[in-house]
Design an enzyme around this catalytic site. Structure first.
Site, short mmCIF file in Angstrom:
data_model
loop_
_atom_site.label_atom_id
_atom_site.label_comp_id
_atom_site.label_asym_id
_atom_site.label_seq_id
_atom_site.Cartn_x
_atom_site.Cartn_y
_atom_site.Cartn_z
N GLU A 79 70.15 -4.44 29.65
CA GLU A 79 69.60 -3.40 30.54
C GLU A 79 69.91 -3.39 31.78
O GLU A 79 70.22 -4.19 32.67
CB GLU A 79 68.13 -3.81 30.43
CG GLU A 79 67.49 -3.87 28.85
CD GLU A 79 67.29 -2.38 28.35
OE1 GLU A 79 67.65 -1.54 28.89
OE2 GLU A 79 67.40 -2.80 27.04
N ARG A 89 52.92 2.05 23.23
CA ARG A 89 52.83 2.73 22.01
C ARG A 89 52.00 1.88 20.97
O ARG A 89 51.21 2.56 20.14
CB ARG A 89 54.33 2.98 21.33
CG ARG A 89 54.11 4.25 20.37
CD ARG A 89 55.46 4.50 19.97
NE ARG A 89 56.47 3.42 19.39
CZ ARG A 89 56.27 2.91 18.45
NH1 ARG A 89 55.48 3.03 17.49
NH2 ARG A 89 57.26 1.80 18.10
N CYS A 142 58.50 -5.71 27.18
CA CYS A 142 59.94 -5.94 27.68
C CYS A 142 60.29 -5.31 29.09
O CYS A 142 60.71 -6.03 29.95
CB CYS A 142 61.07 -5.40 26.92
SG CYS A 142 60.84 -6.80 25.16
N HIS A 166 68.30 -6.64 25.58
CA HIS A 166 67.56 -6.47 24.08
C HIS A 166 68.54 -6.93 23.12
O HIS A 166 69.82 -6.52 23.15
CB HIS A 166 67.18 -5.05 24.24
CG HIS A 166 65.76 -4.75 24.62
ND1 HIS A 166 65.46 -3.87 25.55
CD2 HIS A 166 64.64 -5.21 23.93
CE1 HIS A 166 64.00 -3.84 25.74
NE2 HIS A 166 63.42 -4.55 24.72
N1 PCA Z 1 60.40 -6.56 22.43
C1 PCA Z 1 59.39 -5.83 23.04
C2 PCA Z 1 58.31 -6.65 23.44
C3 PCA Z 1 58.51 -7.90 23.03
C4 PCA Z 1 59.94 -7.94 22.41
O1 PCA Z 1 60.62 -8.88 22.00
C5 PCA Z 1 59.88 -4.64 23.84
O2 PCA Z 1 60.88 -4.32 23.69
O3 PCA Z 1 59.06 -4.27 24.73
#
Ligand code: PCA
Length: 215
Positions: A79, A89, A142, A166
């Site tokens: 990111e 959401r 996140c 991610h």
């Molecule tokens: N993914 C979520 C929140 C926790 C996670 O592992 C997100 O992408 O916001």
């Protein structure tokens, strides 16, 4: 010797596992002489950031890398930017669902990752694992954590560099979903995250490499 704190969320949104949590359980306690500390964090608004700040005070890391599940993504996505907005959401694990609320009133609209995102991408891809630069971490927990990390390291803990990665679902999470949904094996993700950590320790300054998107 440098120190990195690596965080992973607990499962959310009806999933039984979160690959981020599975990964942090498997990370070694050091890589090339540098220390790794892992921390499980709750997929809960505000509490997630509070738990990390407590660990910052205890461990005093040089770097923080937070990892989260991005169901549907097909590669390891590094990111670039966190934005100052919560727009959930779905409810988080404590039932919170903030909509269009600022994360920190006195924060900037956005903060960039201070980790060497292009060097991380290159290192992972050089080792034959797909990785991309992502320009949105979403507007759920996140992004909330990524923004919170960067706010804290901008305002209070200025010597710490921080960022977010991610990761896709694990194959076992998609067998009862649509077959076209992406996934990656635990082994491959683990290798990718270890390479990311190495790149963080090796690159004080990021490299210049194309990683953008047309749209
Ligand atoms: N993914 C979520 C929140 C926790 C996670 O592992 C997100 O992408 O916001």
């Amino acid at each position: 010797m440098k120190k990195i704190l690596v965080t992973g969320f607990d499962p959310f949104g009806g999933e039984k596992i979160n690959p981020a949590l599975e990964i942090i359980k498997l990370l070694p306690s050091s890589i090339e002489g540098n220390e790794i500390k892992v921390l499980e964090i709750p997929t809960v608004w505000r509490e997630s950031i509070r738990v990390i700040e407590e660990e910052i005070k205890r461990f005093n890391p040089d770097f923080i890398l937070s990892i989260g599940q991005a169901g549907g993504r097909t590669d390891i996505s590094i990111e670039r930017v966190a934005i100052n907005i919560d727009d959930f959401r779905i409810k988080d694990n404590a039932g919170n669902q903030p909509v269009d609320e600022k994360i920190f009133e006195d924060g900037e609209n956005a903060y960039f990752s201070t980790l060497p995102i292009k060097a991380i991408q290159k290192k992972i891809k050089d080792n034959k694992i797909p990785a991309s630069i992502s320009n949105s971490a979403g507007t759920f927990v996140c992004n909330h954590v990524f923004y919170g990390l960067r706010y804290l390291t901008e305002m209070k803990y200025k010597n710490i560099k921080a960022g977010f990665i991610h990761i896709p679902y694990l194959p076992e999470q998609v067998i009862d979903k649509d077959n076209s949904i992406g996934s990656m094996s635990l082994e491959t993700i683990l290798k990718g995250i270890e390479l990311a950590i190495k790149a963080i320790f090796e690159n004080e300054i990021d490299i210049k490499a194309i990683g953008g998107e047309i749209c």
